[in-house]
Design a protein around this motif. Sequence first.
Motif, PDB file in Angstrom:
ATOM      1  N   THR A   4      40.579 -23.325   0.150  1.00  0.00           N
ATOM      2  CA  THR A   4      41.821 -22.623   0.473  1.00  0.00           C
ATOM      3  C   THR A   4      42.931 -23.645   0.639  1.00  0.00           C
ATOM      4  O   THR A   4      42.723 -24.709   1.231  1.00  0.00           O
ATOM      5  CB  THR A   4      41.673 -21.803   1.766  1.00  0.00           C
ATOM      6  N   VAL A   5      44.100 -23.331   0.100  1.00  0.00           N
ATOM      7  CA  VAL A   5      45.255 -24.225   0.159  1.00  0.00           C
ATOM      8  C   VAL A   5      46.398 -23.505   0.871  1.00  0.00           C
ATOM      9  O   VAL A   5      46.730 -22.362   0.524  1.00  0.00           O
ATOM     10  CB  VAL A   5      45.714 -24.642  -1.253  1.00  0.00           C
ATOM     11  N   PHE A   6      46.973 -24.168   1.875  1.00  0.00           N
ATOM     12  CA  PHE A   6      48.140 -23.612   2.564  1.00  0.00           C
ATOM     13  C   PHE A   6      49.320 -24.537   2.328  1.00  0.00           C
ATOM     14  O   PHE A   6      49.274 -25.720   2.657  1.00  0.00           O
ATOM     15  CB  PHE A   6      47.879 -23.460   4.063  1.00  0.00           C
ATOM     16  N   ILE A   7      50.392 -23.981   1.755  1.00  0.00           N
ATOM     17  CA  ILE A   7      51.609 -24.738   1.475  1.00  0.00           C
ATOM     18  C   ILE A   7      52.687 -24.256   2.428  1.00  0.00           C
ATOM     19  O   ILE A   7      53.129 -23.107   2.351  1.00  0.00           O
ATOM     20  CB  ILE A   7      52.063 -24.559   0.014  1.00  0.00           C
ATOM     21  N   ARG A   8      53.078 -25.107   3.332  1.00  0.00           N
ATOM     22  CA  ARG A   8      54.095 -24.778   4.348  1.00  0.00           C
ATOM     23  C   ARG A   8      55.465 -25.092   3.774  1.00  0.00           C
ATOM     24  O   ARG A   8      55.707 -26.193   3.270  1.00  0.00           O
ATOM     25  CB  ARG A   8      53.849 -25.608   5.597  1.00  0.00           C
ATOM     26  N   LEU A   9      56.364 -24.112   3.832  1.00  0.00           N
ATOM     27  CA  LEU A   9      57.678 -24.254   3.233  1.00  0.00           C
ATOM     28  C   LEU A   9      58.783 -24.207   4.289  1.00  0.00           C
ATOM     29  O   LEU A   9      58.609 -23.624   5.354  1.00  0.00           O
ATOM     30  CB  LEU A   9      57.911 -23.142   2.209  1.00  0.00           C
ATOM     31  N   LYS A  10      59.903 -24.834   3.970  1.00  0.00           N
ATOM     32  CA  LYS A  10      61.054 -24.837   4.857  1.00  0.00           C
ATOM     33  C   LYS A  10      61.777 -23.496   4.786  1.00  0.00           C
ATOM     34  O   LYS A  10      61.826 -22.879   3.728  1.00  0.00           O
ATOM     35  CB  LYS A  10      62.027 -25.957   4.467  1.00  0.00           C
ATOM     36  N   LEU A  64      59.160 -22.605  -7.507  1.00  0.00           N
ATOM     37  CA  LEU A  64      60.243 -22.076  -6.697  1.00  0.00           C
ATOM     38  C   LEU A  64      60.084 -20.586  -6.487  1.00  0.00           C
ATOM     39  O   LEU A  64      60.318 -20.058  -5.404  1.00  0.00           O
ATOM     40  CB  LEU A  64      61.595 -22.372  -7.360  1.00  0.00           C
ATOM     41  N   GLY A  65      59.649 -19.895  -7.543  1.00  0.00           N
ATOM     42  CA  GLY A  65      59.502 -18.454  -7.441  1.00  0.00           C
ATOM     43  C   GLY A  65      58.502 -18.046  -6.381  1.00  0.00           C
ATOM     44  O   GLY A  65      58.808 -17.241  -5.503  1.00  0.00           O
ATOM     45  N   ILE A  66      57.325 -18.615  -6.432  1.00  0.00           N
ATOM     46  CA  ILE A  66      56.319 -18.245  -5.433  1.00  0.00           C
ATOM     47  C   ILE A  66      56.720 -18.775  -4.070  1.00  0.00           C
ATOM     48  O   ILE A  66      56.359 -18.206  -3.042  1.00  0.00           O
ATOM     49  CB  ILE A  66      54.933 -18.782  -5.825  1.00  0.00           C
ATOM     50  N   GLY A  67      57.524 -19.856  -4.062  1.00  0.00           N
ATOM     51  CA  GLY A  67      57.925 -20.425  -2.788  1.00  0.00           C
ATOM     52  C   GLY A  67      58.972 -19.593  -2.059  1.00  0.00           C
ATOM     53  O   GLY A  67      59.117 -19.684  -0.853  1.00  0.00           O
ATOM     54  N   THR A  68      59.701 -18.760  -2.786  1.00  0.00           N
ATOM     55  CA  THR A  68      60.695 -17.907  -2.131  1.00  0.00           C
ATOM     56  C   THR A  68      60.219 -16.471  -2.025  1.00  0.00           C
ATOM     57  O   THR A  68      60.551 -15.768  -1.079  1.00  0.00           O
ATOM     58  CB  THR A  68      62.016 -17.935  -2.928  1.00  0.00           C
ATOM     59  N   PHE A  69      59.432 -16.027  -2.992  1.00  0.00           N
ATOM     60  CA  PHE A  69      58.982 -14.633  -2.987  1.00  0.00           C
ATOM     61  C   PHE A  69      58.068 -14.337  -1.802  1.00  0.00           C
ATOM     62  O   PHE A  69      57.972 -13.198  -1.355  1.00  0.00           O
ATOM     63  CB  PHE A  69      58.244 -14.333  -4.296  1.00  0.00           C
ATOM     64  N   TYR A  70      57.421 -15.359  -1.254  1.00  0.00           N
ATOM     65  CA  TYR A  70      56.542 -15.119  -0.109  1.00  0.00           C
ATOM     66  C   TYR A  70      57.318 -14.535   1.067  1.00  0.00           C
ATOM     67  O   TYR A  70      56.780 -13.788   1.879  1.00  0.00           O
ATOM     68  CB  TYR A  70      55.846 -16.419   0.331  1.00  0.00           C
ATOM     69  N   LYS A  71      58.612 -14.860   1.148  1.00  0.00           N
ATOM     70  CA  LYS A  71      59.402 -14.349   2.261  1.00  0.00           C
ATOM     71  C   LYS A  71      59.550 -12.831   2.182  1.00  0.00           C
ATOM     72  O   LYS A  71      59.622 -12.143   3.190  1.00  0.00           O
ATOM     73  CB  LYS A  71      60.782 -15.002   2.275  1.00  0.00           C
ATOM     74  N   LEU A  72      59.601 -12.326   0.963  1.00  0.00           N
ATOM     75  CA  LEU A  72      59.726 -10.887   0.804  1.00  0.00           C
ATOM     76  C   LEU A  72      58.544 -10.156   1.425  1.00  0.00           C
ATOM     77  O   LEU A  72      58.704  -9.210   2.197  1.00  0.00           O
ATOM     78  CB  LEU A  72      59.825 -10.549  -0.687  1.00  0.00           C
ATOM     79  N   LEU A  73      57.345 -10.597   1.083  1.00  0.00           N
ATOM     80  CA  LEU A  73      56.157  -9.901   1.561  1.00  0.00           C
ATOM     81  C   LEU A  73      55.732 -10.367   2.940  1.00  0.00           C
ATOM     82  O   LEU A  73      55.018  -9.651   3.638  1.00  0.00           O
ATOM     83  CB  LEU A  73      55.003 -10.108   0.571  1.00  0.00           C
ATOM     84  N   GLY A  74      56.163 -11.572   3.341  1.00  0.00           N
ATOM     85  CA  GLY A  74      55.746 -12.068   4.636  1.00  0.00           C
ATOM     86  C   GLY A  74      56.661 -11.617   5.765  1.00  0.00           C
ATOM     87  O   GLY A  74      56.217 -11.432   6.888  1.00  0.00           O
ATOM     88  N   GLU A  75      57.949 -11.427   5.454  1.00  0.00           N
ATOM     89  CA  GLU A  75      58.896 -11.110   6.507  1.00  0.00           C
ATOM     90  C   GLU A  75      59.527  -9.735   6.342  1.00  0.00           C
ATOM     91  O   GLU A  75      60.277  -9.274   7.183  1.00  0.00           O
ATOM     92  CB  GLU A  75      59.991 -12.184   6.532  1.00  0.00           C
ATOM     93  N   SER A 125      61.191 -32.729 -11.945  1.00  0.00           N
ATOM     94  CA  SER A 125      61.055 -31.528 -12.760  1.00  0.00           C
ATOM     95  C   SER A 125      60.925 -30.269 -11.914  1.00  0.00           C
ATOM     96  O   SER A 125      61.242 -29.176 -12.377  1.00  0.00           O
ATOM     97  CB  SER A 125      59.829 -31.663 -13.680  1.00  0.00           C
ATOM     98  N   ALA A 126      60.419 -30.407 -10.698  1.00  0.00           N
ATOM     99  CA  ALA A 126      60.256 -29.247  -9.808  1.00  0.00           C
ATOM    100  C   ALA A 126      60.984 -29.496  -8.491  1.00  0.00           C
ATOM    101  O   ALA A 126      60.464 -29.224  -7.417  1.00  0.00           O
ATOM    102  CB  ALA A 126      58.773 -28.980  -9.579  1.00  0.00           C
ATOM    103  N   LYS A 127      62.199 -29.997  -8.605  1.00  0.00           N
ATOM    104  CA  LYS A 127      62.954 -30.389  -7.417  1.00  0.00           C
ATOM    105  C   LYS A 127      63.140 -29.250  -6.404  1.00  0.00           C
ATOM    106  O   LYS A 127      63.004 -29.479  -5.199  1.00  0.00           O
ATOM    107  CB  LYS A 127      64.314 -30.960  -7.833  1.00  0.00           C
ATOM    108  N   PRO A 128      63.446 -28.019  -6.834  1.00  0.00           N
ATOM    109  CA  PRO A 128      63.617 -26.948  -5.840  1.00  0.00           C
ATOM    110  C   PRO A 128      62.378 -26.741  -4.976  1.00  0.00           C
ATOM    111  O   PRO A 128      62.492 -26.480  -3.780  1.00  0.00           O
ATOM    112  CB  PRO A 128      63.903 -25.718  -6.713  1.00  0.00           C
ATOM    113  N   PHE A 129      61.195 -26.866  -5.586  1.00  0.00           N
ATOM    114  CA  PHE A 129      59.965 -26.691  -4.808  1.00  0.00           C
ATOM    115  C   PHE A 129      59.807 -27.810  -3.791  1.00  0.00           C
ATOM    116  O   PHE A 129      59.532 -27.572  -2.611  1.00  0.00           O
ATOM    117  CB  PHE A 129      58.755 -26.655  -5.740  1.00  0.00           C
TER     118      PHE A 129
END
Length: 562
Positions: free
Chosen positions: A556-562, A20-31, A530-534
């Motif tokens: 390379t792995v790209f994880i697309r998030l909502k 969840l952390g990496i899934g939300t923190f990307y918005k900080l640096l991406g946007e 166990s990782a429901k938020p992700f």
Amino acid sequence: MKLRSFFTFLAVTSVAILLLGIGTFYKLLGESPLAAVTGGVTTTPTAAIFVPKTVPVMVSLLVNPDRIEAFQQVLTPPRDRPRSHAEFNQIKKTLLANTDLNYNRDIQPWLGNETTLALMTTDIDRNLKNGEQLGYLFVLSAADIQLATTTINQFWQKQQSEGVDVVSQPYKGVKLTYRQPPENGSRVLSTAIFNRFVLVANSPKLLREAINNVQASSLSLSQSPAYQQSLKQLSGSRVGLAFVNLGRWGLDWENPGVNLPAQPTLTLSIGLSPQGLLAETALVKVTDEEGKSVQPLLDEPIEAWKYITGKTGLAIAGSDLNHLWEQLSTTISRNSVLENLVNQPIAVIKEIWGLDLPSDLFSWVTGEYALAMIPPVAEQQPQKPDWIFVASRLSPQASTAVQHLDELATEEGYSVGTFELGERTLTAWTTISPLPDTVNNPDINPSVLQAKPKGVHATVGEYEIFTTSVEAMDRALNLVSEESLLDDPEFRIAFDRLPTVNDGYFFLNWSSSVGFIKQQIPLLKLLELSAKPFFDHLRSLTISSAGAVEGVAKATVFIRLK
């Protein structure tokens, strides 16, 4: 006071925090405009000094969780902030369930920027008679080590005041504190303070091992040649890092002086992208090709893509499937768990269809290939999904191999015949049965039979196309009126962010495939819980391999998030 379940919650929610952390923190640096200033995190886990070279799994979050939540709240629309805040609070509550610890009071004031979880062993006491008891080590960096020490001491004092038998003993200059274990038990809450780190484990044996690894640095993961080799190839910024030993996990960590055989390893560096997570992986294999550099096979999309519809839930495409299988088999052969995971579906297919995938299919696919799963539409549930497999016929043995597949279908009791679909001649594997309701409906002639296709294949140019239904074949042959996967917006976002030069792709549209995948992999239900938020935020996952550099296979792995 119930502390036995502490580590179950700790293990599950630590992974959830990372995802969840990496899934939300990307918005900080991406946007955020801060992207131009920070450029991401470039550190590597310091906690690697505590874990052995033979550690099965290590996962590190390299950003303070509170920074993640604060930035997420700023970037989240006001209407969604309560839900976002609730997700973080739920993680904190689960992490500290059944303890006297309170995150805001006892942990937040001193927690630093690194949280690492290591699965040190699959069985703490090395006694299979009482079942496998996983051994965990948590390493938490402390921004204020004095405050952390005071908090941990107060925790144990409170335990003693409530009648818990607490033991404190020195070990090589470090004080270990833990509950007196019950008879025949080995999993007990244990803590230690080392320099600026708080160590928490479910056995004092694991803390002693961690201290040994630091003081004899040659034993630690940080000094592993494979680990160092991987980090050399993962030079980008990161907010998380994971290390997985793909070799044998049952090694004796109590005798670290023994010369251990080389193990294949996978290191994953998780970085940030404006529309998701962009991760790099480094696979160190133990083969005769060690140290060699291998250029990727492809520099443009393969032609086989044009037969794969944009409504695909899962797709795999590349070149030389036979070589890919040989490499995979060699890598996983050193890990019985992974080997069983891969070989189980192959065994099931052989039992049902009489088809040995490695010899009957993989062996002759030395050119382009594409495999896709088309999930059924909602109103068709619980129907099974359709599958499409496209393979180049340019290999010398292709024609003979396809004929052999028809022979195998006949041996399994299917009728093999041809029919016309538009301008194409198709070969179908069918079952023959009377029409239903011939007993209750006298108007139906009982001698009338119906054929149900179980598989269809056709030669189209340089390719042989296999599908599980006539409808799927019709879609594959008539994509002019329908977008192919390369035109699908979801796939295209990932496609444009992955290297142009590569060995192929793996694409998973999570929202359209999750139902089917859960049916096939029951363990995924536990992982999703166990990782429901992700998983709530996951849209798609795309992986692209890209050759090897100095013996390290890269992807390379790209994880697309909502």
